[in-house]
Motif scaffolding. Structure first.
Motif, PDB file in Angstrom:
ATOM      1  N   LEU A  30      85.746  83.417 -11.621  1.00 29.62           N
ATOM      2  CA  LEU A  30      85.553  82.306 -10.686  1.00 29.62           C
ATOM      3  C   LEU A  30      86.670  81.274 -10.795  1.00 29.62           C
ATOM      4  N   ASN A  34      88.684  80.396  -7.431  1.00 35.13           N
ATOM      5  CA  ASN A  34      88.655  79.042  -6.869  1.00 35.13           C
ATOM      6  C   ASN A  34      89.960  78.283  -7.049  1.00 35.13           C
ATOM      7  N   SER A  45      88.518  74.544 -11.477  1.00 36.11           N
ATOM      8  CA  SER A  45      88.768  75.975 -11.663  1.00 36.11           C
ATOM      9  C   SER A  45      89.710  76.223 -12.831  1.00 36.11           C
ATOM     10  N   GLN A  97      81.258  71.949 -15.180  1.00 38.99           N
ATOM     11  CA  GLN A  97      81.213  72.786 -13.975  1.00 38.99           C
ATOM     12  C   GLN A  97      80.201  72.251 -12.961  1.00 38.99           C
ATOM     13  N   THR A 105      81.314  72.038  -3.056  1.00 40.65           N
ATOM     14  CA  THR A 105      80.367  73.051  -3.497  1.00 40.65           C
ATOM     15  C   THR A 105      81.033  74.424  -3.392  1.00 40.65           C
ATOM     16  N   THR A 106      81.220  75.046  -4.550  1.00 41.79           N
ATOM     17  CA  THR A 106      81.874  76.349  -4.603  1.00 41.79           C
ATOM     18  C   THR A 106      81.069  77.280  -5.501  1.00 41.79           C
ATOM     19  N   SER A 107      81.614  78.441  -5.731  1.00 40.85           N
ATOM     20  CA  SER A 107      80.949  79.425  -6.585  1.00 40.85           C
ATOM     21  C   SER A 107      81.001  79.048  -8.062  1.00 40.85           C
ATOM     22  N   ALA A 110      77.768  79.040 -10.159  1.00 36.21           N
ATOM     23  CA  ALA A 110      77.269  80.208 -10.897  1.00 36.21           C
ATOM     24  C   ALA A 110      77.698  80.143 -12.362  1.00 36.21           C
TER      25      ALA A 110
END
Length: 148
Positions: A30, A34, A45, A97, A105-107, A110
């Motif tokens: 990720l 990102n 990221s 994170q 708002t991103t991955s 997770a």
């Protein structure tokens, strides 16, 4: 002791360690995915990528003997040899994170969730006063000493 035997011990530090390894892989993936955002989420990221390498050395103690690292880095990594300390470092990584939501708002959410799960496993191991146990598969419990 096989991997399944380790899981059957119901020691939460083993669960935390394997969750940490999965989190390390996810953070690496990720972080790279990102980093191509044209937004200031790129900072989070890069932090996620750095966290993946820190987790790598925390969870696989064999690498401290194999890889040429500095004495200060080795000393920093060796601080995390108890369940409470590992819960703290995973909690801090997870919080960082989670803060990435402020930017966008991103991955990375997770990674935050999985890091939080690892922190919870280590915290449960500490609260239940379970002896810290490292998986033999990942180079713990005497495997690192056999090399030297």
């Amino acid at each position: 002791m096989t991997l399944m035997d380790e899981f059957r011990t119901r020691n939460f530090s083993i669960y935390g360690q394997w969750t940490g390894v999965i989190a390390m892989i996810l953070c690496f993936a990720l972080g790279i995915a990102n980093i191509f955002n044209f937004h200031w989420v790129i900072v989070f990221s890069v932090i996620c990528l750095v966290c993946s390498f820190i987790i790598l050395f925390i969870e696989i103690p064999l690498l401290l003997r194999i890889c040429p690292t500095s004495g200060k880095f080795d000393e920093f990594i060796r601080r995390f040899n108890t369940s409470y300390m590992r819960a703290a470092v995973y909690g801090v990584m997870s919080t960082i994170q989670w803060l990435s939501i402020i930017a966008k708002t991103t991955s990375l959410i997770a990674a935050a969730i999985l890091l939080l799960v690892a922190a919870a496993f280590y915290a449960l191991a500490g609260l239940k006063k379970q002896e810290f146990m490292s998986s033999k598969t990942l180079g713990g419990q005497g495997v690192a000493q056999m090399i030297v």
